[in-house]
Design an enzyme around this catalytic site. Structure first.
Site, mmCIF file in Angstrom:
data_model
loop_
_atom_site.group_PDB
_atom_site.id
_atom_site.type_symbol
_atom_site.label_atom_id
_atom_site.label_comp_id
_atom_site.label_asym_id
_atom_site.label_seq_id
_atom_site.Cartn_x
_atom_site.Cartn_y
_atom_site.Cartn_z
ATOM 1 N N GLU A 1 0.795 -1.239 0.000
ATOM 2 C CA GLU A 1 0.000 0.000 0.000
ATOM 3 C C GLU A 1 0.824 1.284 0.000
ATOM 4 O O GLU A 1 0.590 2.178 0.815
ATOM 5 C CB GLU A 1 -0.942 0.013 1.221
ATOM 6 C CG GLU A 1 -1.905 -1.154 1.251
ATOM 7 C CD GLU A 1 -2.868 -1.128 2.449
ATOM 8 O OE1 GLU A 1 -2.676 -0.288 3.349
ATOM 9 O OE2 GLU A 1 -3.790 -1.946 2.454
ATOM 10 N N ASN B 1 1.884 -5.253 -2.877
ATOM 11 C CA ASN B 1 0.480 -5.566 -2.639
ATOM 12 C C ASN B 1 -0.286 -4.263 -2.437
ATOM 13 O O ASN B 1 0.226 -3.324 -1.824
ATOM 14 C CB ASN B 1 0.457 -6.412 -1.348
ATOM 15 C CG ASN B 1 -0.842 -7.095 -1.040
ATOM 16 O OD1 ASN B 1 -1.410 -7.773 -1.890
ATOM 17 N ND2 ASN B 1 -1.322 -6.936 0.190
ATOM 18 N N HIS C 1 -10.365 -6.168 -2.004
ATOM 19 C CA HIS C 1 -11.445 -5.890 -1.041
ATOM 20 C C HIS C 1 -12.567 -5.212 -1.822
ATOM 21 O O HIS C 1 -12.597 -3.990 -1.959
ATOM 22 C CB HIS C 1 -10.934 -4.987 0.085
ATOM 23 C CG HIS C 1 -9.869 -5.639 0.915
ATOM 24 N ND1 HIS C 1 -10.125 -6.712 1.729
ATOM 25 C CD2 HIS C 1 -8.546 -5.379 1.037
ATOM 26 C CE1 HIS C 1 -9.010 -7.083 2.331
ATOM 27 N NE2 HIS C 1 -8.029 -6.291 1.925
ATOM 28 N N GLU D 1 -6.161 -10.847 -0.746
ATOM 29 C CA GLU D 1 -6.977 -10.550 0.452
ATOM 30 C C GLU D 1 -8.459 -10.454 0.082
ATOM 31 O O GLU D 1 -9.164 -9.539 0.516
ATOM 32 C CB GLU D 1 -6.542 -9.221 1.091
ATOM 33 C CG GLU D 1 -5.061 -9.144 1.419
ATOM 34 C CD GLU D 1 -4.654 -7.849 2.133
ATOM 35 O OE1 GLU D 1 -5.530 -7.095 2.591
ATOM 36 O OE2 GLU D 1 -3.438 -7.610 2.229
ATOM 37 N N ASP E 1 -12.204 -10.257 -0.233
ATOM 38 C CA ASP E 1 -13.502 -10.312 0.451
ATOM 39 C C ASP E 1 -14.446 -9.403 -0.329
ATOM 40 O O ASP E 1 -14.004 -8.485 -1.022
ATOM 41 C CB ASP E 1 -13.454 -9.979 1.959
ATOM 42 C CG ASP E 1 -12.668 -8.749 2.336
ATOM 43 O OD1 ASP E 1 -12.549 -7.825 1.504
ATOM 44 O OD2 ASP E 1 -12.188 -8.689 3.483
HETATM 45 C C1 XIL Z 1 -6.319 -5.582 8.616
HETATM 46 C C2 XIL Z 1 -6.669 -6.682 9.614
HETATM 47 O O1 XIL Z 1 -7.593 -7.545 9.016
HETATM 48 C C3 XIL Z 1 -7.242 -6.078 10.874
HETATM 49 O O2 XIL Z 1 -7.397 -7.084 11.875
HETATM 50 C C4 XIL Z 1 -6.300 -4.988 11.417
HETATM 51 O O3 XIL Z 1 -6.910 -4.341 12.516
HETATM 52 C C5 XIL Z 1 -5.992 -3.959 10.328
HETATM 53 O O4 XIL Z 1 -5.471 -4.627 9.203
HETATM 54 N N1 XIL Z 1 -4.986 -4.358 3.843
HETATM 55 C C6 XIL Z 1 -3.991 -5.138 4.377
HETATM 56 C C7 XIL Z 1 -4.251 -5.899 5.627
HETATM 57 O O5 XIL Z 1 -2.916 -5.286 3.779
HETATM 58 O O6 XIL Z 1 -3.104 -6.048 6.409
HETATM 59 C C8 XIL Z 1 -5.358 -5.277 6.434
HETATM 60 O O7 XIL Z 1 -5.651 -6.160 7.517
HETATM 61 C C9 XIL Z 1 -6.581 -5.059 5.568
HETATM 62 C C10 XIL Z 1 -6.268 -4.119 4.427
#
Ligand code: XIL
Length: 289
Positions: free
Chosen positions: A89, A142, A179, A209, A211
């Site tokens: 990020e 990522n 996401h 990741e 969802d």
């Molecule tokens: C999130 C976790 O799921 C949470 O438990 C934590 O509080 C914050 O981070 N992008 C990412 C992840 O790369 O590491 C993040 O995970 C979600 C967004």
């Protein structure tokens, strides 16, 4: 394949400078080994979940801290990590350069890992260092909102990566966090086009990741359209030889980060709060069969 949701982040592993706490990460590694699972490492250089001691360092001392952090972790888990999110990020949400420490602390544009919007020296160093310590791990950058070609952040990330590849920076691929929202649904054609241009650079893409969140409570038609989106995404893995990895960001809706971060939304994963498989689970299963 397993990924640590939090326990391999900077603040979890090195809460105090030079004092490493591997207990929870080791538990995850041991579980993966005992169950024949691969592991993704997440994440080495990220603006979030950084311990206070790092934020307090003058910029000139951050490189050495980052190097030591990478050396210790990658040495401990050398040969056991399939892919590392070396960099997570780093692009500003509007695509106008890198997050950096000239922005206002606490805003999403702020990061300790760059000094200006164009200063990518620590980012490149993270890849070189990771490659030197664990040459067999696949090294990834990522991010989120970078999945669809033609959107400003996706194109900004692509242009950065293309530059690094031409400079010989050891980077194997790009993680599409994915996401997504059930509605409006992600632009699948735009995602495929984006993957195509990374193929042309010789890179892999992973879904890291996934969802797909829904306004809660989710009804049956929303769950069905969510399942269709999951199916469209796994179809990409089946279609492209440079896409071989697909991780969801959690197992059950009971323990998903979504309701905490996006109020009024949830039901984003493959199993519901009672661990019952959802339509999306069956769609993925059918596609993979
Ligand atoms: C999130 C976790 O799921 C949470 O438990 C934590 O509080 C914050 O981070 N992008 C990412 C992840 O790369 O590491 C993040 O995970 C979600 C967004």
């Amino acid at each position: 394949m397993l990924v640590a949701e939090n326990v391999m982040k900077f603040d979890a592993i090195e809460p105090t400078q030079g004092i490493f706490n591997f207990t929870k990460a080791d538990t995850l590694m041991d579980y993966a080994e005992a169950n024949n699972m691969k592991v993704r490492g997440h994440a080495l250089l990220w603006h979030s979940q950084v311990p206070n001691w790092v934020s307090a360092l003058p910029y000139s001392e951050r490189e050495a801290a980052l190097q030591n952090h990478i050396d210790k972790i990658l040495t401990r888990y050398r040969g056991k990590i399939h892919s590392w999110d070396v960099v997570n990020e780093v692009i500003k949400n509007d695509g106008s350069g890198l997050r950096n420490d000239n922005e206002t602390p606490g805003t999403s544009d702020y990061s300790v890992w760059a000094d200006t919007p164009t200063d990518d020296s620590l980012i490149k160093e993270a890849f070189y260092r990771a490659n030197a310590v664990d040459p067999n791990a696949r090294l990834f950058i990522n991010d989120y909102s970078i999945e669809v070609m033609g959107t400003s952040k996706a194109d900004a990330l692509y242009n950065k990566i293309a530059g690094w590849v031409s400079q010989g920076v050891p980077i194997d691929g790009v993680g599409f966090q994915s996401h997504f929202l059930q509605s409006p649904a992600p632009n699948i054609t735009g995602i495929r086009n984006n993957i195509q241009r990374y193929v042309a650079l010789g890179l892999e893409v992973q879904f890291t990741e996934v969802d797909i969140r829904i306004n809660t409570p989710a009804d049956a038609s929303e769950l069905a359209s969510q399942a269709e989106i999951y199916g469209d995404l796994i179809q990409i893995v089946l279609d492209y030889s440079n896409v071989d990895t697909f991780l969801v960001w959690g197992v059950t809706d009971k323990y998903s980060w979504i309701p905490d971060f996006f109020s009024g939304q949830g039901a984003a994963l493959l199993f519901d709060e009672a661990y019952a498989p959802k339509p999306a689970y069956n769609t993925l299963k059918n596609k993979l069969q």
